[in-house]
Design a protein around this motif. Sequence first.
Motif, PDB file in Angstrom:
ATOM      1  N   ALA A 239       0.811  -1.221   0.000  1.00  0.00           N
ATOM      2  CA  ALA A 239       0.000   0.000   0.000  1.00  0.00           C
ATOM      3  C   ALA A 239       0.843   1.269   0.000  1.00  0.00           C
ATOM      4  CB  ALA A 239      -0.945  -0.008   1.203  1.00  0.00           C
ATOM      5  N   THR A 240       2.148   1.130   0.325  1.00  0.00           N
ATOM      6  CA  THR A 240       2.997   2.327   0.357  1.00  0.00           C
ATOM      7  C   THR A 240       3.459   2.745  -1.037  1.00  0.00           C
ATOM      8  OG1 THR A 240       4.949   0.954   0.692  1.00  0.00           O
ATOM      9  CG2 THR A 240       3.877   1.829   2.664  1.00  0.00           C
ATOM     10  N   ILE A 241       3.266   1.897  -2.040  1.00  0.00           N
ATOM     11  CA  ILE A 241       3.672   2.282  -3.398  1.00  0.00           C
ATOM     12  C   ILE A 241       2.778   3.441  -3.835  1.00  0.00           C
ATOM     13  CG2 ILE A 241       3.895   1.497  -5.779  1.00  0.00           C
ATOM     14  CD1 ILE A 241       4.176  -1.364  -4.634  1.00  0.00           C
ATOM     15  N   PRO A 242       3.382   4.555  -4.283  1.00  0.00           N
ATOM     16  CA  PRO A 242       2.578   5.776  -4.481  1.00  0.00           C
ATOM     17  C   PRO A 242       1.595   5.727  -5.647  1.00  0.00           C
ATOM     18  CG  PRO A 242       4.877   6.129  -5.086  1.00  0.00           C
ATOM     19  CD  PRO A 242       4.819   4.793  -4.449  1.00  0.00           C
ATOM     20  N   CYS A 243       1.919   5.019  -6.717  1.00  0.00           N
ATOM     21  CA  CYS A 243       1.057   5.130  -7.888  1.00  0.00           C
ATOM     22  C   CYS A 243      -0.139   4.177  -7.855  1.00  0.00           C
ATOM     23  CB  CYS A 243       1.860   4.940  -9.163  1.00  0.00           C
ATOM     24  SG  CYS A 243       2.683   3.358  -9.238  1.00  0.00           S
ATOM     25  N   ILE A 244      -0.359   3.544  -6.702  1.00  0.00           N
ATOM     26  CA  ILE A 244      -1.523   2.659  -6.609  1.00  0.00           C
ATOM     27  C   ILE A 244      -2.754   3.471  -6.253  1.00  0.00           C
ATOM     28  CG2 ILE A 244      -2.562   0.816  -5.224  1.00  0.00           C
ATOM     29  CD1 ILE A 244       0.219  -0.458  -5.139  1.00  0.00           C
ATOM     30  N   SER A 245      -3.794   3.345  -7.072  1.00  0.00           N
ATOM     31  CA  SER A 245      -5.000   4.142  -6.794  1.00  0.00           C
ATOM     32  C   SER A 245      -6.009   3.385  -5.935  1.00  0.00           C
ATOM     33  CB  SER A 245      -5.646   4.583  -8.106  1.00  0.00           C
ATOM     34  OG  SER A 245      -5.993   3.455  -8.863  1.00  0.00           O
ATOM     35  N   ARG A 246      -6.065   2.079  -6.094  1.00  0.00           N
ATOM     36  CA  ARG A 246      -7.005   1.295  -5.288  1.00  0.00           C
ATOM     37  C   ARG A 246      -6.395  -0.043  -4.956  1.00  0.00           C
ATOM     38  NH1 ARG A 246     -12.397   1.737  -8.806  1.00  0.00           N
ATOM     39  NH2 ARG A 246     -10.775   1.180 -10.297  1.00  0.00           N
TER      40      ARG A 246
END
Lengths: 261, 443
Positions: free
Chosen positions: B116-123
């Motif tokens: 969840a810390t990866i920035p480009c994940i939207s959902r």
Amino acid sequence: MASVVRIEELEKTYILESVLVPALKGVTLEVEEGDFVALMGPSGSGKSTLLNLLGCLDRPTYGQYFLADQDIAHLDDDQLSEIRSRYLGFIFQQYNLLPQYTVVENIEIPLLYQGCKITDQTLERCEGLARLVGLGDRFDHRPMQLSGGQQQRVAIARALVNDPAVILADEPTGNLDSHTSDEIMNLLARLNDIGKTIIMVTHENEIASWAKRIIRMRDGLIESDVRNNELHSRSPGTISLPPEMLERLVQPQGFQQAGAN
Amino acid sequence: MTLVSLATPALLVFLFLSIGLWDKGRRGFVLAIRSLWLHRMRAFLSVLGIIIGTAAVIALMAFGEGSMQDALEDIRRMGANNIMVRSIKPTETANTSQRSWVAIYGLTFADFEKIATIPCISRMVPMRIFPQEARRGYRGVNSRVVATIPEFLDIHNLDVKIGRFINGDDDFHLRNVAVLGSKLASRLFSFEDPIGKEIQLGTFYYRVVGILKEHSQGGSIGSEDPNLDVIIPMNTAKVRFGEKIFQRTSGSRSAEKVDISQITLSVTDIDKVRPTGDIIRRILETHTKQDFTVSIPLDRLEEAERAKERYKLLLVLIASISLVVGGIGIMNIMLATVTERTREIGIRRALGAKQRDITLQFLIEAVVQTSLGGLLGIGLGLGMVLALPWITETFLATRLPSKVHFDSISWSLATAVGVGLIFGIYPSRRAALMDPIEALRHV
């Protein structure tokens, strides 16, 4: 009278398995307009070769050939085809009609290869010619549905359609009984009477007697060339159209070839 | 491709129009039809190769395209922007000492937090999936429980048919609510409206709040029918079923502890899908066992498209072989026809036909023959495309997707014409080069 056909020292030699076989050995001949010539001779005498050369189906080995004052001995294949379609009419022993075509369409063929457009006018002419040879009620018949005599009549109509300078007939009655032969010969003779030039190959004296001039050949040379003094009598009735209509059909305005005579 | 598909019919129309307006051409055309009609059986048999070849190409193209499109559609529904991380049971290794009767493997909640810390994940949508019988009164259906969060619906492009989907409140309050797959709903509730009724999963009862629309692929694991799923809130499942899942299989018992069966995540930008996949793999490198997979639908999409191209190439190869064979058949028959019609050729030559007139006549005949063959083949192919799916659906109860490509039709027709031209040239030239005297003498 002007001569329609003039050949000088015509020679034809075939090569059969590297052996030279001379078929014509220098034939000189002149045929005048309106003449009716019978070519006779035993087989191998060169009469068929001569007819093929006259019909532009073959080229001579040596010599000159003038048809309607044009030198045509050494034209190429396309030009010979052109000459055939404009200046010559063929009548064969086996009639040689095309089975896929109707009577009228068979008569049309030479016009088609002349590059003529098929119009109402040409159609009228073809039907007129069919009527002329006595097939007025069989325009849409196929050759298979006609008797031998009738097929030969179609062939004659076809030989007339391009208003040829010369009609070449190769044993035109060879496949017909004597009664039908007489009818066909009468038709040819009547056409000759109204000015058509005819050269006919035959081996029957009875048939040759219809011609005005009889040429006998032997071994590739002309043996004798005589006027026929006992012309076979023409019987009326085969050509049933009035003379002026006949004139119009056999020599119509629109189909006069340029440069003829 | 589109240029060709437009240009080919235009070219054909132009070809036939010019033949039609040109007197000799039209004559040749009519003659060709008549000559063919005269020997219709022979003409039919000689173009049979082309008919079958063309029909096969049209049908195979249509079915291939149809199934490919279906597969691509499935992949697309999973979302080109999505990445799926799944837990898989690791293959049993030789270290028997570690064997306990509770198998612990797969993605953990810690993994979830790290990803969840990866920035480009939207959902991000976690799922726990386990088999569980769903009961309604005396009816029981073997189904799967999918415990998840409300975003599940969006990320998998699903729709609710009746009622509502689970929401954040349900999850927060640990409500016993369930959303049913359409097939499960109809099996459990034959004669009543399921909404508001209760079903039993394990030891607890759950109220049905909604039913999903029928769909082919929910993005969940396995080949089981996703329409038999029952969806409950994530936190409810954690409380009601505990962390271990017990399974009884024919006398033996086994238990598994899997925190999260699958995480589906969306990436903001399609360009970032692959790098994100790599990062997730790096994050999960800490796992000692190979107990997860990262699957990227985008990869499969591209792979499927490459497969489609290969399939097309193969078809073109098969088609060209069958058309060459058909063309040789045509040439064979044309040569026989030319010999048979030698006399006709002689007659035409005597009456003034030039060599090119004869060439043209036979060439037109060959082209007319192969074009008609091509048209018949296209008709047959389209017939197969219409008939075969109906047959499989009624008698074998399988769906056979098909999609007729306009390109394939115009290509086949163009090829048929081309085959006529190429394989007609030699016999036609042979006819034209005959000696007229010899030809006339022929019996």
